[in-house]
Each structure stands twice: as C-alpha cells, then as structure tokens.
Write a protein that holds these residues in place. Structure first.
Motif, PDB file in Angstrom:
ATOM      1  N   VAL A   1      -1.623  20.071   5.351  1.00 47.42           N
ATOM      2  CA  VAL A   1      -0.863  18.709   5.561  1.00 47.42           C
ATOM      3  C   VAL A   1      -1.044  17.733   4.762  1.00 47.42           C
ATOM      4  CG1 VAL A   1      -0.180  19.469   8.041  1.00 47.42           C
ATOM      5  CG2 VAL A   1      -2.195  17.972   7.552  1.00 47.42           C
ATOM      6  N   PRO A   2      -0.140  17.078   4.193  1.00 46.70           N
ATOM      7  CA  PRO A   2      -0.220  15.761   3.235  1.00 46.70           C
ATOM      8  C   PRO A   2      -0.852  14.659   4.111  1.00 46.70           C
ATOM      9  CG  PRO A   2       1.909  16.058   3.735  1.00 46.70           C
ATOM     10  CD  PRO A   2       1.464  17.217   4.768  1.00 46.70           C
ATOM     11  N   THR A   3      -1.725  13.830   3.468  1.00 52.04           N
ATOM     12  CA  THR A   3      -2.236  12.673   4.306  1.00 52.04           C
ATOM     13  C   THR A   3      -1.759  11.502   3.588  1.00 52.04           C
ATOM     14  OG1 THR A   3      -4.449  12.814   2.821  1.00 52.04           O
ATOM     15  CG2 THR A   3      -4.502  13.948   4.964  1.00 52.04           C
ATOM     16  N   HIS A   4      -1.844  10.433   4.360  1.00 51.62           N
ATOM     17  CA  HIS A   4      -1.414   9.096   3.687  1.00 51.62           C
ATOM     18  C   HIS A   4      -2.842   8.452   3.059  1.00 51.62           C
ATOM     19  CE1 HIS A   4       1.752   8.284   6.933  1.00 51.62           C
ATOM     20  NE2 HIS A   4       2.328   8.527   5.634  1.00 51.62           N
ATOM     21  N   GLY A   5      -2.144   7.889   1.796  1.00 48.01           N
ATOM     22  CA  GLY A   5      -3.072   7.108   0.892  1.00 48.01           C
ATOM     23  C   GLY A   5      -2.635   6.243  -0.038  1.00 48.01           C
ATOM     24  N   VAL A   6      -3.060   5.086  -0.602  1.00 52.41           N
ATOM     25  CA  VAL A   6      -2.237   4.247  -1.250  1.00 52.41           C
ATOM     26  C   VAL A   6      -1.965   4.981  -2.618  1.00 52.41           C
ATOM     27  CG1 VAL A   6      -3.237   2.303  -0.203  1.00 52.41           C
ATOM     28  CG2 VAL A   6      -4.349   3.194  -1.955  1.00 52.41           C
TER      29      VAL A   6
ATOM     30  N   THR B   1       4.922  -2.822   9.343  1.00 54.33           N
ATOM     31  CA  THR B   1       4.936  -2.608  10.865  1.00 54.33           C
ATOM     32  C   THR B   1       5.249  -3.788  11.775  1.00 54.33           C
ATOM     33  OG1 THR B   1       2.781  -1.096  10.508  1.00 54.33           O
ATOM     34  CG2 THR B   1       3.329  -1.612  12.840  1.00 54.33           C
ATOM     35  N   PHE B   2       5.110  -4.850  11.056  1.00 50.64           N
ATOM     36  CA  PHE B   2       5.629  -6.219  11.767  1.00 50.64           C
ATOM     37  C   PHE B   2       6.964  -5.871  12.072  1.00 50.64           C
ATOM     38  CE2 PHE B   2       7.562 -10.223  11.753  1.00 50.64           C
ATOM     39  CZ  PHE B   2       7.038 -11.086  12.599  1.00 50.64           C
ATOM     40  N   ALA B   3       7.800  -5.440  10.917  1.00 48.87           N
ATOM     41  CA  ALA B   3       9.292  -5.302  10.976  1.00 48.87           C
ATOM     42  C   ALA B   3       9.441  -4.088  12.096  1.00 48.87           C
ATOM     43  CB  ALA B   3       9.616  -4.867   9.770  1.00 48.87           C
ATOM     44  N   LEU B   4       9.065  -3.282  12.168  1.00 49.59           N
ATOM     45  CA  LEU B   4       9.232  -2.299  13.235  1.00 49.59           C
ATOM     46  C   LEU B   4       8.863  -2.869  14.478  1.00 49.59           C
ATOM     47  CD1 LEU B   4       9.635   0.581  14.380  1.00 49.59           C
ATOM     48  CD2 LEU B   4       7.033   0.904  13.871  1.00 49.59           C
TER      49      LEU B   4
ATOM     50  N   ILE C   1      15.531   1.417  15.667  1.00 46.73           N
ATOM     51  CA  ILE C   1      14.033   1.505  15.361  1.00 46.73           C
ATOM     52  C   ILE C   1      14.040   2.754  14.545  1.00 46.73           C
ATOM     53  CG2 ILE C   1      11.814   2.421  16.549  1.00 46.73           C
ATOM     54  CD1 ILE C   1      13.142   0.878  19.117  1.00 46.73           C
ATOM     55  N   GLY C   2      14.855   3.739  14.639  1.00 49.08           N
ATOM     56  CA  GLY C   2      14.888   4.698  13.476  1.00 49.08           C
ATOM     57  C   GLY C   2      15.106   4.156  12.130  1.00 49.08           C
ATOM     58  N   PHE C   3      16.316   3.303  12.111  1.00 43.89           N
ATOM     59  CA  PHE C   3      16.768   2.983  10.876  1.00 43.89           C
ATOM     60  C   PHE C   3      15.832   1.969  10.116  1.00 43.89           C
ATOM     61  CE2 PHE C   3      21.585   2.889  11.393  1.00 43.89           C
ATOM     62  CZ  PHE C   3      21.390   4.207  11.342  1.00 43.89           C
ATOM     63  N   ILE C   4      14.719   1.212  10.816  1.00 39.87           N
ATOM     64  CA  ILE C   4      14.056   0.187  10.330  1.00 39.87           C
ATOM     65  C   ILE C   4      12.829   1.248   9.936  1.00 39.87           C
ATOM     66  CG2 ILE C   4      12.695  -0.417  12.416  1.00 39.87           C
ATOM     67  CD1 ILE C   4      13.751  -2.856   9.370  1.00 39.87           C
ATOM     68  N   VAL C   5      12.542   2.297  10.626  1.00 42.68           N
ATOM     69  CA  VAL C   5      11.301   3.184   9.955  1.00 42.68           C
ATOM     70  C   VAL C   5      11.791   3.843   8.633  1.00 42.68           C
ATOM     71  CG1 VAL C   5      10.285   5.182  10.394  1.00 42.68           C
ATOM     72  CG2 VAL C   5      10.140   3.344  12.141  1.00 42.68           C
ATOM     73  N   GLY C   6      12.866   4.258   8.560  1.00 40.29           N
ATOM     74  CA  GLY C   6      13.642   5.033   7.402  1.00 40.29           C
ATOM     75  C   GLY C   6      13.564   3.808   6.131  1.00 40.29           C
ATOM     76  N   ALA C   7      14.253   2.839   6.587  1.00 39.43           N
ATOM     77  CA  ALA C   7      14.302   1.812   5.550  1.00 39.43           C
ATOM     78  C   ALA C   7      12.720   1.303   4.986  1.00 39.43           C
ATOM     79  CB  ALA C   7      14.854   0.465   6.146  1.00 39.43           C
ATOM     80  N   ASN C   8      11.819   1.368   5.958  1.00 42.03           N
ATOM     81  CA  ASN C   8      10.536   0.987   5.691  1.00 42.03           C
ATOM     82  C   ASN C   8       9.836   1.893   4.578  1.00 42.03           C
ATOM     83  OD1 ASN C   8      10.536  -1.809   6.478  1.00 42.03           O
ATOM     84  ND2 ASN C   8       9.481  -1.042   8.463  1.00 42.03           N
TER      85      ASN C   8
ATOM     86  N   GLY D   1       2.536   4.787   1.341  1.00 45.21           N
ATOM     87  CA  GLY D   1       2.940   5.802   2.137  1.00 45.21           C
ATOM     88  C   GLY D   1       3.923   5.537   3.355  1.00 45.21           C
ATOM     89  N   GLY D   2       4.120   4.389   3.703  1.00 51.67           N
ATOM     90  CA  GLY D   2       4.734   3.718   4.635  1.00 51.67           C
ATOM     91  C   GLY D   2       4.731   4.352   6.056  1.00 51.67           C
ATOM     92  N   SER D   3       3.376   4.422   6.337  1.00 51.46           N
ATOM     93  CA  SER D   3       3.163   4.899   7.879  1.00 51.46           C
ATOM     94  C   SER D   3       3.658   4.177   8.898  1.00 51.46           C
ATOM     95  CB  SER D   3       1.473   5.034   8.104  1.00 51.46           C
ATOM     96  OG  SER D   3       1.092   5.456   9.197  1.00 51.46           O
ATOM     97  N   MET D   4       2.940   3.040   9.308  1.00 53.08           N
ATOM     98  CA  MET D   4       3.736   2.023  10.460  1.00 53.08           C
ATOM     99  C   MET D   4       3.041   2.643  11.499  1.00 53.08           C
ATOM    100  SD  MET D   4       7.467   1.365   9.149  1.00 53.08           S
ATOM    101  CE  MET D   4       7.346   3.084   8.401  1.00 53.08           C
TER     102      MET D   4
END
Length: 249
Positions: free
Chosen positions: A127-132, A149-152, A176-183, A192-195
C-alpha cells in the motif's frame, strides 16, 4: 464560549455509543479501502509509481465518492466522522465528548489498518503511504495539511454541525466529499492531501513505514481543532450541555 465535555464511562459504553463505534469502523474501512485501493489500482494499470494528472483526478474523485457514501451510511448512527481530525474538531466545539471521541479514534484507526491489510492480501501489492513531495519540507507539509483539514472540518460544521443549518444539512455528505476531492486535487502533489490521520496511519502500519507519518497527525489535528474553535465560538456561540444521544457530525 464553546464547551468541551470529557464525558462519562457510562455514556461511552452505552448501547448507542457502541453502535456508533461499529458504524465508524465499517464506514471508515470502506472509505479507506476505496481511497487507497484507487491509488493502487491506478498504479497497477499504468505500471507507474507516480500519479500523473489523470491519476490525481481519478484518486480525488474516488476519495470524494467514497467519503460521500461513507458519511451518508454512518450519519444517522455515529454522525459519520470517518476521521480523527473531524472527531477532534467536533470535540473542540462541544459536539462529542472527549472520552467517546477517543473510542471513535480507535475505531477509525483500526478500520484503516484492516482496510490496508485487506488490500495487501487481495492485490498482493504494497500500500502507498503519505509523504511530502520532493522539494517540499516537512513544515510545508504540516501547513498544507492544516489548511486543507481546516477547510474540511469547517465544511462539516457549516453543513452538518451548525444548529442553524436547516435544509442545507441534506447535502452535508456530498459537500464533505466534494471538499475532500477538491483538496486532494490542490494538495495531492505536495503533501499527499490526507486531511485524515487514520487514512495515513493504516497504510503506515500495513507497510511498516512510519516516515513522516507524524505530519498527518499534527497538521490535520491542528487544522480540525482550529475549525472547531473558530466556527463553534464565532458562528455557533455558546452551547447547552451535550445531549447524550447527539454525536452528529
């Protein structure tokens, strides 16, 4: 002023609370399975470890759809948090007790681990992991995660937790789904856009790679906490005592 409630053992182990933990576990598992699985599937189809623009869009859309469904399926039981940062932000605003929130965290993190272990088993892939990204510092990654994450969590408050939300509450899951997709589209190539600490923690456990995982706890929790503090204190104002049956996102 917003009120933070610690809660009681009796409330946190009530039948309703236990059902909430199970709902969070199931919904988070399905969300992470689809989200992480989309990145793995794209890499499998392209034989490319790095997502190109089309892959970024595909992964963002998969996360948005999966979160929309996950929040919808758990909303009437647990509030549909699926994210320790959301739970933390709602605790700051007095919408869930600290003790119950800790059990939400456990359910969410366990669900993410199980989802990633299942993905490893059924695909035979890591599985891929998050990283900058290369060229980005860890501090830049933290700040990026704070902002998105503030936006979410601000969106969660505005569409679901605000008692004045009215009919807009019916679109909360899709918002909520849309803001995650946009972020993810905005932050994916950088942090990586985790939030979502659970979303990053599961892959780290399944892969045994915890490098930079702290970024995806510190950034989202700060961002979620700030959103809860600002929206809860400025726009909602003072709360009455936390209802025993209301842990809604």
């Amino acid at each position: 002023m917003v009120k933070i409630g610690f809660g009681s053992v009796g409330d946190s182990f009530s039948a309703a609370s236990i059902k909430s933990y199970v709902a969070e576990f199931i919904a988070t598992l399905l969300f992470v399975f689809a989200g992480v699985g989309s990145a793995m599937a794209y890499n499998k189809l392209t034989s490319d470890a790095a997502l190109d623009p089309a892959g970024l869009v595909a992964v963002a859309v998969a996360h948005a759809f999966a979160l929309f469904v996950g929040v919808s399926m758990a909303a009437n039981i647990s509030g549909g948090h699926l994210n320790p940062a959301v739970t933390f932000g709602l605790a700051i605003g007095g919408h869930i007790t600290i003790l119950t929130g800790l059990f939400y965290w456990i359910a969410q993190c366990l669900a993410s681990i199980v989802a990633c272990l299942l993905l490893t088993f059924v695909t035979g892939l890591g599985v891929p992991t998050h990283g900058v990204a290369a060229g980005q510092s860890e501090i830049q990654g933290v700040v990026m995660e704070i902002v998105i994450t503030f936006a979410l969590v601000y969106t969660v408050y505005a569409t679901a937790a605000d008692p004045k939300k009215g009919s807009i509450g019916t679109i909360a899951p899709i918002a909520i789904g849309f803001i995650v997709g946009a972020n993810i589209l905005a932050a994916g190539p950088f942090s990586g856009g985790s939030m979502n600490p659970a979303r990053s923690f599961g892959p780290a456990v399944a892969s045994g790679n915890f490098a930079q995982n702290w970024i995806y706890w510190v950034g989202p929790l700060i961002g979620g906490g700030l959103a809860g503090l600002i929206y809860g204190d400025v726009f909602i104002g003072s709360h009455s005592a936390i209802p025993a049956d209301d842990y809604a996102a």
